[in-house]
Design an enzyme around this catalytic site. Structure first.
Site, PDB file in Angstrom:
ATOM      1  N   HIS A 142      10.931  -3.472  -8.212  1.00 25.02           N
ATOM      2  CA  HIS A 142      12.345  -3.262  -7.880  1.00 25.02           C
ATOM      3  C   HIS A 142      12.614  -1.776  -7.664  1.00 25.02           C
ATOM      4  O   HIS A 142      12.973  -1.062  -8.600  1.00 25.02           O
ATOM      5  CB  HIS A 142      13.244  -3.800  -8.999  1.00 25.02           C
ATOM      6  N   GLU A 183      15.086  -0.510  -6.378  1.00 26.15           N
ATOM      7  CA  GLU A 183      16.523  -0.268  -6.520  1.00 26.15           C
ATOM      8  C   GLU A 183      16.959  -0.081  -7.969  1.00 26.15           C
ATOM      9  O   GLU A 183      18.106   0.296  -8.235  1.00 26.15           O
ATOM     10  CB  GLU A 183      17.307  -1.434  -5.896  1.00 26.15           C
ATOM     11  N   CYS A 219      10.573  -8.118  -3.991  1.00 22.67           N
ATOM     12  CA  CYS A 219      10.242  -9.118  -5.007  1.00 22.67           C
ATOM     13  C   CYS A 219      10.166 -10.517  -4.380  1.00 22.67           C
ATOM     14  O   CYS A 219       9.178 -10.855  -3.737  1.00 22.67           O
ATOM     15  CB  CYS A 219      11.223  -9.043  -6.166  1.00 22.67           C
TER      16      CYS A 219
END
Length: 752
Positions: free
Chosen positions: A176, A178, A86
């Site tokens: 993202h 994660e 990001c």
């Protein structure tokens, strides 16, 4: 065991990244972006402890809110693997010169499907990963640095979701991975921690990213998804939707398009390959291009037919018309307007539909809207589909331009029998330009008998000369021409031609009108008249019978047989009226002109046949379009009022009447009333120039109305360059008809 330095840009997602790295053996060490110095990081690396770096997400803009992140990236490139997430991606792109701007959509806690290239950090990951997005900024494809390539985009909107450095082990994702709502996140991190050192290839070859200088091979498709989720894929998907919508409209349904073609509603073709190879200089494929995915707006308000005429008059062999509406801001109507605009040129350029052609329907569209050829892009088509579309286009008389970008695609193009192959120096997956692409492909061609063209990035004579020396026959130029301040001069300079210059005309021809007898004809011929006019308008004072006209015609044709014509090859760059006046000037003299006014077309055609007229003069309100049905050249009269108002039709319209005659607004319309109009109006019309010439090519006219031996020299001087013939009737008459001395004096005054 070394560790992964995780730079925290003050974002809670940092700890999700920490967890993913830890779970796959990445041994993460977290530090905030303002709590560590570059010197400390260099020390960790020197001690052999630091193996890789991850730049975390974070709020704000990379230039103002990323702390040490940008400096770390600049230092670490080429030394060790770097992954940006990001804000991390934005730091990498911004650092390398790209633009970070509004993504076109705001996504906070929303998911999108991400398509990727299946190599690097995406090695062995499934296509269309569900991904969580928290951002409103993104890298802009138009400004993406050439050292970066796009690795992933959103499926629905094409926003960049990943980039990779072409040389160094630097990867980044905008979304993202994660997040608990994202798929494949730990697989991505596992791929990343396996990377070693600072460059691709070598011990990183396992992930599929080619080392610098290696040829990247076409990827296989995964689960039916395109292997490269680039702007090309977005365009492909959009064009399929565009075609589907067009086919649903009754007027443009496949059945209606096919019917229109069967009725020959499409303009006639010229042979694309022949037009290329017959050009006496390097063939220029001049492109009409308002915008592009890589450059954004280029010339968004450009008029396609106006630009086409500039190209054609400067010597272009082909006009490429982009008809894709979303990214290139083109349309099929642009192409039809271009085709109509150049239709009257003696050796018009071929028209190329430059689009992402995916179906036979799009080829039918191209044919109906005036194309002579279509572009088939090997990178967008399966081999069988490429073959089918190529064969179908050829069956309609359109030899396609087949576009390739590497030797593998060249082999496919040759396999289907392509005769004209274009090498795109621009990689359509990332829109980066490599000017050596054409040279590499040309080397693989091994002298085969095809017309090879270079298609992108050409902006100078030196670019063209390099390719010409390698055997390239044509070059496609778009953006550079669209941005040129002097389009015609720039086009000609590309291929080493001098600027266009108007060739001064010799003294005007002389037309003696109102010939009423063979005696009149003899003295006009003896004096050296180039054209003799006979009035065939019933009820006018100089009207003669058909039998008398035949006698005059026999005398004229006899005189013509004893004269000679001048060989003339129409210039590739001459517009309609200039070409026609040159052709008429080169013919055997004298020529017999029959003058008609508001008579039927059938009467005119009968008179042409019975009398043997060389030209027809329409002196009334006849439609200009009649010129298409009259088998000899047509002179159309336009009447000029004292105020300069012109009546009689569209005076500068090319492609119909071969000549323009300016006369005063008379009462009878039969001519010979001895009335003049202000000659400055003629000068204004002449200087307005031929259509598309921007006034650089004078409009050739025949000047008539009140001319005499005493004033014709002044009239020519005042009207200026562009008077290619003067017409006199009453000005050389006496009570009994034409006066020998006056006719001779008139001719002498014209010729000096």
């Amino acid at each position: 065991m070394g560790f992964t330095l995780l730079i925290d840009n003050y974002d809670s997602f940092t700890w999700n990244i920490y967890a993913d790295l830890a779970s796959v053996g990445g041994n993460p060490y977290v530090v905030r972006n303002d709590k560590i110095t570059l010197k400390e990081i260099e020390g960790m690396f020197s001690d052999g402890e630091l193996e890789r770096i991850v730049i975390s997400p974070g709020p704000g803009h990379p230039r103002t809110d990323s702390g040490v992140s940008r400096d770390v990236i600049a230092w670490g490139m080429g030394k060790l693997p770097i992954l940006g997430v990001c804000m991390g991606l934005e730091c990498i792109v911004d650092l390398l010169g790209g633009e970070i701007a509004y993504a076109g959509e705001i996504k906070h806690g929303k998911t999108s499907l991400v398509q990727h290239d299946s190599i690097g950090v995406f090695h062995n990951l499934p296509q269309f990963l569900s991904s969580t997005r928290y951002h409103s900024l993104s890298a802009q494809i138009q400004s993406l640095p050439s050292v970066l390539q796009v690795t992933s985009t959103t499926k629905e909107s094409g926003v960049i979701m990943g980039v990779r450095h072409r040389t160094y082990t630097v990867e980044a994702v905008q979304y993202h991975p994660e997040s608990c709502m994202s798929e494949g996140g730990r697989g991505l991190m596992a791929n990343f921690i396996q990377m070693k050192g600072g460059k691709w290839g070598g011990e990183n070859a396992w992930c599929g990213v080619p080392a610098e200088g290696e040829e990247e091979q076409p990827k296989a498709k995964t689960n039916g998804a395109p292997s490269l989720p680039t702007i090309l894929n977005r365009i492909h998907a959009q064009r399929l939707l565009d075609v589907e919508q067009a086919e649903k409209v009754p007027a443009t349904s496949p059945a209606n398009v096919s019917t229109s073609l069967s009725l020959y509603a499409s303009p006639p073709l010229i042979n694309f390959r022949d037009r290329m190879v017959s050009t006496p200089h390097t063939a220029v494929m001049a492109e009409i291009k308002r915008a592009s995915p890589s450059k954004g707006d280029i010339a968004p308000t450009a008029s396609a037919p106006e630009q086409a005429l500039k190209y054609a008059l400067a010597g272009a062999s082909v006009i490429s018309v982009l008809t894709e509406p979303t990214w290139f801001k083109g349309s099929l109507l642009d192409m039809l307007a271009v085709r109509n605009a150049v239709d009257s040129l003696p050796n018009r350029p071929a028209i190329l539909r430059k689009d992402f052609v995916l179906s036979k329907y799009m080829i039918d569209e191209a044919r109906l809207y005036g194309a002579d050829t279509v572009l088939l892009i090997v990178a967008m088509l399966e081999p069988q589909q490429l073959k089918e579309l190529y064969d179908y286009s050829v069956s309609l008389g359109m030899e396609p331009l087949v576009e390739v970008n590497n030797p593998t695609e060249l082999s496919l193009a040759l396999e289907i029998g392509s005769k004209v192959i274009g090498v795109n120096n621009r990689n359509l997956h990332d829109f980066n330009v490599d000017m050596s692409t054409t040279s590499r492909v040309n080397a693989a061609l091994n002298g085969r008998d095809v017309v090879l063209c270079a298609l992108s990035g050409i902006s100078s004579h030196e670019d063209v000369e390099k390719y010409v020396k390698e055997g390239v026959k044509g070059v496609l130029v778009g953006e550079a021409l669209m941005r040129a301040s002097d389009t015609k001069a720039f086009l000609r300079s590309l291929i080493g031609l001098p600027p266009l210059e108007v060739v001064p005309k010799s003294r005007p021809l002389v037309k003696i009108c109102g010939i009423r007898s063979t005696d009149d004809a003899k003295l006009a011929i003896s004096a050296g008249a180039d054209l003799l006019g006979v009035i065939l308008v019933p009820g006018t004072k100089r009207c003669i019978s058909t039998s008398t006209a035949r006698e005059i015609s026999a005398l004229v044709q006899s005189a013509r047989s004893q004269s000679s014509s001048k060989p003339l090859e129409p210039s590739l760059s001459s517009p309609w009226f200039t070409t026609q006046s040159d052709l008429l000037s080169s013919r055997r003299k004298p020529l017999l002109v029959g003058v008609f006014q508001n008579q039927s077309l059938s009467d005119i055609l009968s008179a042409v046949e019975e009398i043997g007229l060389n030209l027809v003069q329409l002196h009334g309100d006849e439609p200009q379009a009649w010129a298409k049905f009259i088998p000899v050249p047509v002179v159309k009269v336009f009447r000029v009022s004292p105020e300069g108002i012109v009546r009689g039709g569209e005076i500068r319209r090319p492609g119909l009447n071969q000549a323009i005659l300016l006369d005063a607004g008379g009462v009878s319309g039969g001519g010979g009333e001895g009335k003049a109009f202000p000659w400055e109006h003629a000068k204004r019309l002449i200087q307005s120039g031929e259509v598309g010439s921007e006034g650089h090519m004078p409009l050739p006219v025949i000047l008539a109305g009140g001319l005499t031996p005493e004033n014709v020299g002044q009239a020519i001087e005042q009207a200026g360059e562009g008077v290619w013939c003067v017409d006199v009737s009453s000005g050389v008459e006496g009570e009994g008809g034409k006066v020998k001395e006056k006719v001779e004096a008139f001719v002498k005054a014209v010729r000096g």
